[in-house]
Design a protein around this motif. Sequence first.
Motif, PDB file in Angstrom:
ATOM      1  N   ALA A 150      -2.568   8.391   0.651  1.00 54.52           N
ATOM      2  CA  ALA A 150      -2.389   7.733  -0.903  1.00 54.52           C
ATOM      3  C   ALA A 150      -2.420   8.421  -1.805  1.00 54.52           C
ATOM      4  O   ALA A 150      -1.402   8.506  -2.936  1.00 54.52           O
ATOM      5  CB  ALA A 150      -3.492   6.905  -1.355  1.00 54.52           C
ATOM      6  N   TYR A 174       0.479  -1.062   4.678  1.00 56.17           N
ATOM      7  CA  TYR A 174      -1.340  -1.016   4.741  1.00 56.17           C
ATOM      8  C   TYR A 174      -1.826  -0.980   5.675  1.00 56.17           C
ATOM      9  O   TYR A 174      -2.768  -0.216   5.160  1.00 56.17           O
ATOM     10  CB  TYR A 174      -1.359  -2.466   4.127  1.00 56.17           C
ATOM     11  CG  TYR A 174      -1.076  -2.823   3.207  1.00 56.17           C
ATOM     12  CD1 TYR A 174      -0.651  -2.034   2.054  1.00 56.17           C
ATOM     13  CD2 TYR A 174      -0.229  -3.972   3.179  1.00 56.17           C
ATOM     14  CE1 TYR A 174       0.087  -3.214   0.406  1.00 56.17           C
ATOM     15  CE2 TYR A 174       0.356  -5.190   2.550  1.00 56.17           C
ATOM     16  CZ  TYR A 174       0.369  -4.071   0.643  1.00 56.17           C
ATOM     17  OH  TYR A 174       0.263  -4.713  -0.159  1.00 56.17           O
ATOM     18  N   SER A 223      -4.140   3.669   5.497  1.00 51.95           N
ATOM     19  CA  SER A 223      -5.960   3.632   5.377  1.00 51.95           C
ATOM     20  C   SER A 223      -6.263   4.516   6.360  1.00 51.95           C
ATOM     21  O   SER A 223      -6.966   4.708   6.751  1.00 51.95           O
ATOM     22  CB  SER A 223      -6.002   2.071   5.710  1.00 51.95           C
ATOM     23  OG  SER A 223      -5.601   2.420   7.225  1.00 51.95           O
ATOM     24  N   PHE A 257      -0.570  -0.005  -3.174  1.00 49.39           N
ATOM     25  CA  PHE A 257      -1.548   0.964  -4.094  1.00 49.39           C
ATOM     26  C   PHE A 257      -2.874  -0.711  -3.701  1.00 49.39           C
ATOM     27  O   PHE A 257      -4.121  -0.408  -3.398  1.00 49.39           O
ATOM     28  CB  PHE A 257      -1.599   1.586  -5.160  1.00 49.39           C
ATOM     29  CG  PHE A 257      -1.328   2.687  -4.284  1.00 49.39           C
ATOM     30  CD1 PHE A 257      -2.092   3.598  -2.990  1.00 49.39           C
ATOM     31  CD2 PHE A 257      -0.593   3.548  -5.013  1.00 49.39           C
ATOM     32  CE1 PHE A 257      -0.874   4.855  -2.635  1.00 49.39           C
ATOM     33  CE2 PHE A 257       0.224   4.332  -4.729  1.00 49.39           C
ATOM     34  CZ  PHE A 257      -0.004   5.172  -3.040  1.00 49.39           C
ATOM     35  N   LEU A 258      -3.064  -1.073  -4.876  1.00 49.20           N
ATOM     36  CA  LEU A 258      -4.071  -2.329  -5.088  1.00 49.20           C
ATOM     37  C   LEU A 258      -4.442  -2.946  -4.121  1.00 49.20           C
ATOM     38  O   LEU A 258      -5.074  -3.287  -4.557  1.00 49.20           O
ATOM     39  CB  LEU A 258      -3.262  -2.882  -6.509  1.00 49.20           C
ATOM     40  CG  LEU A 258      -3.094  -2.504  -7.926  1.00 49.20           C
ATOM     41  CD1 LEU A 258      -2.689  -3.471  -9.212  1.00 49.20           C
ATOM     42  CD2 LEU A 258      -5.067  -2.043  -8.305  1.00 49.20           C
ATOM     43  N   VAL A 267      -6.572  -1.941  -1.285  1.00 49.95           N
ATOM     44  CA  VAL A 267      -7.330  -1.607  -1.604  1.00 49.95           C
ATOM     45  C   VAL A 267      -8.476  -2.846  -1.656  1.00 49.95           C
ATOM     46  O   VAL A 267      -9.574  -3.107  -1.213  1.00 49.95           O
ATOM     47  CB  VAL A 267      -7.518  -1.255  -3.151  1.00 49.95           C
ATOM     48  CG1 VAL A 267      -8.984  -1.231  -4.124  1.00 49.95           C
ATOM     49  CG2 VAL A 267      -6.973   0.426  -3.497  1.00 49.95           C
ATOM     50  N   ARG A 268      -7.692  -4.446  -1.756  1.00 48.25           N
ATOM     51  CA  ARG A 268      -7.942  -5.306  -2.013  1.00 48.25           C
ATOM     52  C   ARG A 268      -8.405  -5.340  -0.536  1.00 48.25           C
ATOM     53  O   ARG A 268      -9.259  -5.648  -0.055  1.00 48.25           O
ATOM     54  CB  ARG A 268      -6.843  -6.789  -2.522  1.00 48.25           C
ATOM     55  CG  ARG A 268      -7.704  -7.827  -2.659  1.00 48.25           C
ATOM     56  CD  ARG A 268      -7.009  -8.966  -3.017  1.00 48.25           C
ATOM     57  NE  ARG A 268      -5.802  -9.356  -1.935  1.00 48.25           N
ATOM     58  CZ  ARG A 268      -6.010  -9.613  -0.565  1.00 48.25           C
ATOM     59  NH1 ARG A 268      -6.951  -9.994  -0.532  1.00 48.25           N
ATOM     60  NH2 ARG A 268      -4.561  -9.653   0.100  1.00 48.25           N
ATOM     61  N   GLN A 310      -8.728  -3.257   2.212  1.00 43.51           N
ATOM     62  CA  GLN A 310      -9.529  -2.871   2.295  1.00 43.51           C
ATOM     63  C   GLN A 310     -10.769  -3.122   2.015  1.00 43.51           C
ATOM     64  O   GLN A 310     -11.901  -3.090   3.195  1.00 43.51           O
ATOM     65  CB  GLN A 310      -9.680  -1.186   2.285  1.00 43.51           C
ATOM     66  CG  GLN A 310      -8.019  -0.299   2.513  1.00 43.51           C
ATOM     67  CD  GLN A 310      -7.828   0.588   1.993  1.00 43.51           C
ATOM     68  OE1 GLN A 310      -8.767   1.273   1.349  1.00 43.51           O
ATOM     69  NE2 GLN A 310      -7.424   1.269   2.630  1.00 43.51           N
ATOM     70  N   ASP A 311     -11.518  -4.027   0.696  1.00 46.37           N
ATOM     71  CA  ASP A 311     -12.524  -4.227   0.050  1.00 46.37           C
ATOM     72  C   ASP A 311     -12.846  -6.154   1.230  1.00 46.37           C
ATOM     73  O   ASP A 311     -13.464  -5.789   1.701  1.00 46.37           O
ATOM     74  CB  ASP A 311     -12.087  -4.410  -0.825  1.00 46.37           C
ATOM     75  CG  ASP A 311     -12.555  -3.609  -1.969  1.00 46.37           C
ATOM     76  OD1 ASP A 311     -12.577  -2.561  -1.521  1.00 46.37           O
ATOM     77  OD2 ASP A 311     -12.568  -3.684  -2.955  1.00 46.37           O
TER      78      ASP A 311
END
Length: 113
Positions: A12, A61, A65, A92-93, A96-97, A99-100
Amino acid sequence: MLKGDIDIISVATVIQICSQEKKSGCLSLYNGKTKIGEIFLKNGQIIAAHMGNVKGEKAFYKLISLKKGEFLFENNVSFPEQEINLPYEYLFLEAVRQQDETKNYLESIEKKL
């Protein structure tokens, strides 16, 4: 050319630097001598990503990671056709979403066990 270890500088971070500097080229990701995948940038925008048979956003994606391996950014490359049309900030957002969501899912399974 820019190269390094993913565990020292994340995928990233490398993409953010290349995007902010409006760089064009290919970010290749390796595990030893084995190429894992590649992300193509043109004028700072992500235009394509490949990981085996997986292409586009899904490959991006997965590649972003990665926590271990090496990267190599080269600017003298042939570009594939554009597969990704979203700004890097959105990508990027979304990464992250995802991965969360994965983390939360795994935590809920652990609680059940």
